[in-house]
Every structure is written in structure tokens, then in C-alpha cells.
Design a protein around this motif. Structure first.
Motif, mmCIF file in Angstrom:
data_model
loop_
_atom_site.group_PDB
_atom_site.id
_atom_site.type_symbol
_atom_site.label_atom_id
_atom_site.label_comp_id
_atom_site.label_asym_id
_atom_site.label_seq_id
_atom_site.Cartn_x
_atom_site.Cartn_y
_atom_site.Cartn_z
ATOM 1 N N GLY A 29 0.852 -1.267 0.075
ATOM 2 C CA GLY A 29 -0.124 -0.058 -0.060
ATOM 3 C C GLY A 29 0.908 1.336 -0.148
ATOM 4 O O GLY A 29 1.631 1.632 0.983
ATOM 5 N N CYS A 30 0.840 1.961 -1.216
ATOM 6 C CA CYS A 30 1.659 2.791 -1.470
ATOM 7 C C CYS A 30 1.021 4.479 -1.645
ATOM 8 O O CYS A 30 0.998 5.078 -2.756
ATOM 9 C CB CYS A 30 2.991 2.853 -2.312
ATOM 10 N N MET A 72 -0.159 7.604 3.257
ATOM 11 C CA MET A 72 0.673 7.465 4.281
ATOM 12 C C MET A 72 2.012 6.682 3.836
ATOM 13 O O MET A 72 2.912 6.989 4.183
ATOM 14 C CB MET A 72 0.030 6.690 5.378
ATOM 15 N N GLY A 73 1.671 5.380 3.018
ATOM 16 C CA GLY A 73 2.808 4.397 2.554
ATOM 17 C C GLY A 73 3.735 5.283 1.809
ATOM 18 O O GLY A 73 4.894 5.196 1.787
ATOM 19 N N ARG A 113 -1.364 1.218 -8.247
ATOM 20 C CA ARG A 113 -1.262 2.249 -8.979
ATOM 21 C C ARG A 113 -0.021 3.181 -8.677
ATOM 22 O O ARG A 113 0.296 4.053 -9.664
ATOM 23 C CB ARG A 113 -2.557 3.275 -8.460
ATOM 24 N N VAL A 139 -2.105 -0.290 4.110
ATOM 25 C CA VAL A 139 -3.549 -0.149 3.385
ATOM 26 C C VAL A 139 -4.498 0.308 4.431
ATOM 27 O O VAL A 139 -4.335 0.555 5.492
ATOM 28 C CB VAL A 139 -3.926 -1.658 2.944
ATOM 29 N N LYS A 140 -5.821 0.614 3.708
ATOM 30 C CA LYS A 140 -6.813 1.059 4.641
ATOM 31 C C LYS A 140 -7.058 0.019 5.594
ATOM 32 O O LYS A 140 -7.150 -1.241 5.136
ATOM 33 C CB LYS A 140 -8.079 1.241 3.831
ATOM 34 N N GLU A 175 -7.739 -8.717 3.312
ATOM 35 C CA GLU A 175 -7.530 -9.159 1.863
ATOM 36 C C GLU A 175 -5.843 -9.199 1.755
ATOM 37 O O GLU A 175 -5.233 -10.055 1.248
ATOM 38 C CB GLU A 175 -8.062 -8.077 1.079
ATOM 39 N N ALA A 193 -4.758 2.426 11.576
ATOM 40 C CA ALA A 193 -5.625 2.782 12.585
ATOM 41 C C ALA A 193 -6.621 1.912 12.850
ATOM 42 O O ALA A 193 -7.012 1.105 11.996
ATOM 43 C CB ALA A 193 -6.331 4.045 12.237
ATOM 44 N N PRO A 207 2.321 6.416 12.122
ATOM 45 C CA PRO A 207 2.947 7.504 11.674
ATOM 46 C C PRO A 207 2.205 8.651 11.463
ATOM 47 O O PRO A 207 1.130 8.778 11.950
ATOM 48 C CB PRO A 207 3.732 6.705 10.473
HETATM 49 N N1 LIG Z 1 -3.010 9.327 5.876
HETATM 50 C C1 LIG Z 1 -2.251 9.322 7.279
HETATM 51 O O1 LIG Z 1 -2.102 10.622 7.494
HETATM 52 C C2 LIG Z 1 -2.266 8.340 8.013
HETATM 53 C C3 LIG Z 1 -1.548 8.425 9.094
HETATM 54 C C4 LIG Z 1 -1.480 7.443 10.055
HETATM 55 C C5 LIG Z 1 -1.876 6.089 9.746
HETATM 56 N N2 LIG Z 1 -2.537 6.056 8.457
HETATM 57 C C6 LIG Z 1 -2.988 4.613 8.120
HETATM 58 O O2 LIG Z 1 -2.342 4.240 7.033
HETATM 59 C C7 LIG Z 1 -3.157 3.633 6.000
HETATM 60 C C8 LIG Z 1 -3.099 3.959 4.773
HETATM 61 O O3 LIG Z 1 -4.023 5.122 4.694
HETATM 62 P P1 LIG Z 1 -3.768 6.229 3.554
HETATM 63 O O4 LIG Z 1 -4.237 7.625 4.060
HETATM 64 O O5 LIG Z 1 -2.332 6.122 3.088
HETATM 65 O O6 LIG Z 1 -4.837 5.599 2.461
HETATM 66 P P2 LIG Z 1 -4.598 5.527 0.903
HETATM 67 O O7 LIG Z 1 -4.217 6.537 0.410
HETATM 68 O O8 LIG Z 1 -6.191 4.919 0.166
HETATM 69 O O9 LIG Z 1 -3.390 4.132 0.803
HETATM 70 C C9 LIG Z 1 -3.575 2.878 0.561
HETATM 71 C C10 LIG Z 1 -3.174 2.153 -0.639
HETATM 72 O O10 LIG Z 1 -3.038 1.023 -0.511
HETATM 73 C C11 LIG Z 1 -3.345 0.615 -1.853
HETATM 74 N N3 LIG Z 1 -3.912 -0.974 -1.402
HETATM 75 C C12 LIG Z 1 -5.148 -1.192 -1.053
HETATM 76 N N4 LIG Z 1 -5.395 -2.681 -0.899
HETATM 77 C C13 LIG Z 1 -4.175 -2.956 -1.293
HETATM 78 C C14 LIG Z 1 -3.595 -4.434 -1.186
HETATM 79 N N5 LIG Z 1 -4.551 -5.524 -0.902
HETATM 80 N N6 LIG Z 1 -2.396 -4.847 -1.809
HETATM 81 C C15 LIG Z 1 -1.573 -3.498 -2.124
HETATM 82 N N7 LIG Z 1 -2.119 -2.158 -2.240
HETATM 83 C C16 LIG Z 1 -3.376 -2.046 -1.712
HETATM 84 C C17 LIG Z 1 -4.525 1.316 -2.281
HETATM 85 O O11 LIG Z 1 -4.681 1.269 -3.724
HETATM 86 P P3 LIG Z 1 -6.035 1.446 -4.202
HETATM 87 O O12 LIG Z 1 -6.111 3.011 -4.028
HETATM 88 O O13 LIG Z 1 -5.886 1.196 -5.718
HETATM 89 O O14 LIG Z 1 -6.995 0.798 -3.464
HETATM 90 C C18 LIG Z 1 -3.612 2.716 -1.941
HETATM 91 O O15 LIG Z 1 -2.700 3.012 -2.857
HETATM 92 C C19 LIG Z 1 -4.602 3.429 6.725
HETATM 93 O O16 LIG Z 1 -4.746 2.197 7.638
HETATM 94 C C20 LIG Z 1 -4.376 4.653 7.902
HETATM 95 O O17 LIG Z 1 -5.282 4.077 9.017
HETATM 96 C C21 LIG Z 1 -2.712 6.959 7.656
#
Ligand SMILES: NC(=O)c1ccc[n+]([C@@H]2O[C@H](COP(=O)([O-])OP(=O)(O)OC[C@H]3O[C@@H](n4cnc5c(N)ncnc54)[C@H](OP(=O)(O)O)[C@@H]3O)[C@@H](O)[C@H]2O)c1
Length: 264
Positions: A10-11, A14-15, A36, A66-67, A73, A92, A115
Motif C-alpha cells: 500500500g503506497c 501514508m505509505g 497504482r 492499506v486502509k 485481504e 488505525a 506514523p
Molecule cells: N493518511 C495518514 O495521514 C495516516 C496516518 C497514520 C496512519 N494511517 C493509516 O495508513 C493506512 C493507509 O492510509 P492512507 O491515507 O495512505 O490510504 P490510501 O491513500 O488509500 O492508501 C492505501 C493504498 O493501499 C493500496 N491498497 C489497497 N489494498 C491493497 C492491497 N491488497 N495490496 C496492495 N495495495 C493495496 C491502495 O490502492 P487502491 O487505492 O488502488 O485501493 C492505496 O494506494 C490506513 O490504514 C490509515 O489508518 C494514515
């Protein structure tokens, strides 16, 4: 010393922020699994499907970003890589028990982390806890996470959940402040370019001063506030008990409640 090799699953926002920070600080050859995201520079690579991860790739650490709803999955597709490895989950509201269950029988050492996005420029803060790590595993995780900012090991998951609305969500509160300052600058008649410059510069400058100064944030605030001057009038509004102090308490409580709701 290079950072450990990773499988980053998951990139997204956050990733991607973590990856950017790690990339600039020297990462052993690593693989991103994401449908993507852009291809990283060699020797790193991106794969679009779990079956395209090279079978002989043995990452030091798997980072799951990932979310939360995608945890099962993602982990079920990673089964061949989970045995004996360290899994750092950035999700989270996903407990160590639920992560362990989703790893099925694998002898994965589970680490739960929270993070934040300034990791992209090496200025992140990551809360982290794990009951599974020995000294060596803990040092490896600390080396990885401290490459992108400060690391706060906490004793249990309750503390990790308590820091989520502060440091995990916190950058959003600060960016909101920059947005609101910019809107106010426009409202009081400044040109758009000036409004943007002064709002962003004020928030980033205050952050940089906070980082550079040994003073408490309260002292830095008081240094701006001349007795009976201009700032004092503004702070009378913002610091009224039912204004920012109450709003911040309610915001943190609501965020924690949402985290509990997502976990159930
Ligand atoms: N954003 C923040 O500031 C933050 C801070 C701390 C913690 N987090 C945690 O970090 C996680 C991600 O958040 P985010 O904001 O970065 O979400 P995001 O932007 O939606 O990133 C998730 C990424 O994972 C990909 N993905 C989904 N299912 C997958 C799979 N089975 N294998 C490989 N890649 C997959 C998604 O691709 P698709 O879009 O194509 O599905 C998307 O690129 C969450 O669990 C959140 O609680 C986020």
C-alpha cells in the motif's frame, strides 16, 4: 548504514509519504506492492499483484499501509512472506490480535505503529508498540522508523490509540490552521499570492521555531503576546474555555471514539 529491505504493501498517502522519506535515506533493495503507485528508482521495484512478488525476495520488514478495511485481504495474499518476518502495521484501529489472526498460522512478529505524513520529509512522528520483539527486532524497527522522524515506543495498544488523535491526525489540524489563516488573509483584503505566502510561512516558520528552540510552546506563544497588545485580543477569543481548548478536547475525544468504533 542502509535501512532494512522492505515489502511496502500500500503506497497511498501514508505509505507513499513513508516511502519518500525512506528512499531519500538509503533503503536496501525493496519492493512496493500497490496497484497504482509510480515505479520507484532501481534497485527498488513495484509489483501490482502479490503473485508478482519475486518468490526469493526476503524482506527484513513488511510494512502494511492499506486502509484498515483492507487488512484481511492484503495479509491473506502475503502468506508466503509472513513466516518469521516482522510486520509493521500502520493501520488505525486494527489491533495486534486482529493482525495476528489475519496472519493465520504464520510466526510473524507484529508491530503496531501510528506514523504521520511529515515522514515524507524526515519530520514524522511515529508511535509504536509490540509485545513480540527482542532487542534486535526493536533496534531494526527503530532504525527504520527513526529514519523518517521521531519515534515514541509506548507500552501498550491503549497508549498507541491515545496518541493517534494527537500525532497521527495532528498534521491535519495544523494544515487546517494554515487554510483558515489564508482565508482570513483574503477576507481582510490581501492579494491571493500574499495570503498564501504569509499563511504558509507563518505555520511553517512557527513549526521550525518550535523545533529549533528549547523553550516550551507556551513560552513561544507568550513571546508573541505583548501585554494588552494586538495578539492578546486575538487569544482572548481563541483561548476562551469554550473556544479552542474545548474544541480540541472534543476533537480528540471524537477521533478516539471513531477509532474504537472502527475497531469493533
Ligand atoms: N493518511 C495518514 O495521514 C495516516 C496516518 C497514520 C496512519 N494511517 C493509516 O495508513 C493506512 C493507509 O492510509 P492512507 O491515507 O495512505 O490510504 P490510501 O491513500 O488509500 O492508501 C492505501 C493504498 O493501499 C493500496 N491498497 C489497497 N489494498 C491493497 C492491497 N491488497 N495490496 C496492495 N495495495 C493495496 C491502495 O490502492 P487502491 O487505492 O488502488 O485501493 C492505496 O494506494 C490506513 O490504514 C490509515 O489508518 C494514515
Amino acid at each position: 548504514m542502509s535501512l532494512p529491505s522492505l515489502l511496502l504493501v500500500g503506497c497511498g498517502k501514508m505509505g507513499g509519504a513513508l516511502w519518500q522519506g525512506w528512499l531519500e535515506r538509503g533503503l536496501a533493495p525493496s519492493v512496493i506492492l500497490d496497484r497504482r503507485c509510480e515505479a520507484p528508482p532501481a534497485p527498488h521495484r513495484v509489483v501490482r499483484r502479490p503473485e508478482d512478488i519475486p518468490a526469493d525476495f526476503k524482506p527484513d520488514i513488511i510494512v502494511l499501509a492499506v486502509k484498515p478495511a483492507g487488512m484481511e485481504e492484503a495479509l491473506s495474499s502475503l502468506h508466503p512472506f509472513l513466516d518469521g518476518t516482522i510486520l509493521i502495521s500502520m493501520l488505525a484501529a486494527r489491533t495486534i490480535d486482529s493482525l495476528r489472526a489475519a496472519c493465520h498460522e504464520a510466526s510473524t512478529r507484529i508491530v503496531r505503529a501510528m506514523p504521520n505524513t511529515p515522514a515524507a520529509i524526515g519530520k514524522g512522528v511515529t508511535g509504536v508498540c509490540s509485545p513480540d520483539l527482542d532487542e534486535k527486532g526493536r533496534s531494526l524497527c527503530t532504525a527504520l522508523l527513526s529514519a523518517v522522524g521521531d519515534v515514541a515506543w509506548v507500552g501498550n495498544e491503549e497508549q498507541l490509540e491515545a496518541l493517534t488523535p494527537i500525532s497521527g491526525c495532528g498534521p491535519a489540524y495544523v494544515f487546517l490552521l494554515a487554510e483558515l489563516l489564508e482565508k482570513e488573509a483574503l477576507r481582510v483584503g490581501l492579494p491571493a499570492e500574499t495570503a498564501r505566502l504569509i499563511a504558509r510561512g507563518t505555520v511553517s516558520g512557527a513549526g521550525a521555531l518550535l523545533e529549533a528552540s528549547p523553550e516550551e510552546s507556551e513560552t513561544l506563544r507568550k513571546n508573541v503576546t505583548s501585554p494588552n497588545g494586538v495578539t492578546a485580543k486575538a487569544l482572548e477569543v481563541l483561548m476562551a474555555p469554550d473556544a479552542w481548548p474545548a474544541a480540541m478536547t472534543e476533537a480528540v475525544d471524537k477521533a478516539m471514539a471513531r477509532s474504537r468504533e472502527m475497531a469493533s
